[in-house]
Design an enzyme around this catalytic site. Structure first.
Site, PDB file in Angstrom:
ATOM      1  N   HIS A 152       0.843  -1.193   0.000  1.00 50.06           N
ATOM      2  CA  HIS A 152       0.000   0.000   0.000  1.00 50.06           C
ATOM      3  C   HIS A 152       0.882   1.248   0.000  1.00 50.06           C
ATOM      4  CE1 HIS A 152      -3.130  -2.851   1.352  1.00 50.06           C
ATOM      5  NE2 HIS A 152      -3.984  -1.981   0.846  1.00 50.06           N
ATOM      6  N   LYS A 156      -0.316   4.672   4.711  1.00 47.33           N
ATOM      7  CA  LYS A 156      -1.246   3.736   5.361  1.00 47.33           C
ATOM      8  C   LYS A 156      -0.746   3.375   6.752  1.00 47.33           C
ATOM      9  CE  LYS A 156      -3.821  -0.560   4.680  1.00 47.33           C
ATOM     10  NZ  LYS A 156      -5.094   0.098   5.053  1.00 47.33           N
TER      11      LYS A 156
END
Length: 269
Positions: A152, A156
């Site tokens: 990600h 995040k």
């Protein structure tokens, strides 16, 4: 008449994506909730709505009848208040927040006794199908090593992602065990334990979301992969879930319930 949707965490990346997706799916965003500290409070949700359009507001300002369903893309620490809001308004809630713990899951269960609740760490239809494939593969290949690799963007907060953990739970379910009993966590030093499920986490740049479940045995490996190139996929899935959930009775639901995957599999078999 358009379904009236309220968005919790409306000023964040996913909240903004839901606003766009709702318009495309002809759903009316009638409430856009932000935190008490948000600088967006009072501003219109769209720049061209400066004259009388929907503005960002606080949760305690929502009135009965203003929304017919809520979509939550906020933070785990807001879950309790968001579930209380849904119960106050007596409307269903789609919870898309990741990084939830056991106490959060219990709160979802409790709220589901009074209102319809759909929890999805990932609202992509493709990911929902992948979870079913992972469970089937884990059952069919009971002696393979399982590793879940996820990537990600660098901002995040949680890792492994909620989606990676959900994939791990699907793999564990395929083998008739609980993930908490076989999870090796994010793999570090030490030998692999037979039957364990390991995780690898990548956080870099602007990666939206990539998940691979690796099934490996000597001489052979199988990889099931899902990649997202546009976060509007998640927003679209969340809006579709809200449209479906608004028609359901009190209870706890998943994306698989929305897609009626159990019935589909029974028909195929």
């Amino acid at each position: 008449m358009s379904l009236k949707v309220g968005i919790l965490g409306a000023s964040g990346r996913m909240g903004q994506a839901v606003i766009v997706a709702a318009k495309r799916l002809e759903v009316a965003v009638t409430a856009a909730v932000v935190s008490q500290q948000s600088s967006r409070y009072g501003q219109p949700i769209r720049a061209n709505d400066a004259d009388g359009g929907v503005c960002f507001q606080h949760a305690d300002e929502l009135q009965a009848g203003q929304v017919e369903v809520l979509i939550d893309f906020s933070l785990p620490q807001a879950l309790s208040a968001n579930l209380a809001l849904a119960q106050r308004l007596q409307v269903p809630i789609v919870v898309c927040t990741t990084g939830l713990g056991e106490s959060h899951q219990q709160a979802l269960d409790q709220a589901a006794t009074k209102i319809p609740v759909l929890y999805a760490a990932n609202t992509s239809v493709g990911m929902t199908l992948l979870r079913q494939l992972v469970q089937l593969t884990a059952a069919a290949l009971p002696h393979t090593d399982i590793e879940i690799i996820e990537a990600h963007h660098s901002a995040k907060r949680d890792g492994p992602s909620g989606t990676a953990l959900a994939l791990g739970a699907s793999a564990a379910a395929g083998r008739g065990v609980e993930l908490t009993d076989v999870s090796a966590g994010v793999r570090g030093d030490g030998l692999r334990q037979p039957g364990s499920i390991g995780f690898a986490v990548v956080r870099a740049a602007d990666i939206i979301g990539e998940h691979t479940v690796l099934f490996a045995q000597p001489g052979e490996r199988l990889e099931l992969t899902h990649r997202v190139g546009d976060r509007h996929i998640f927003a679209q899935g969340a809006v579709q879930a809200a449209q479906w959930l608004q028609q359901q009775s009190a209870g706890r639901y998943s994306m698989a319930d929305m897609l009626q995957l159990k019935a589909l599999l029974q028909d195929l078999l």
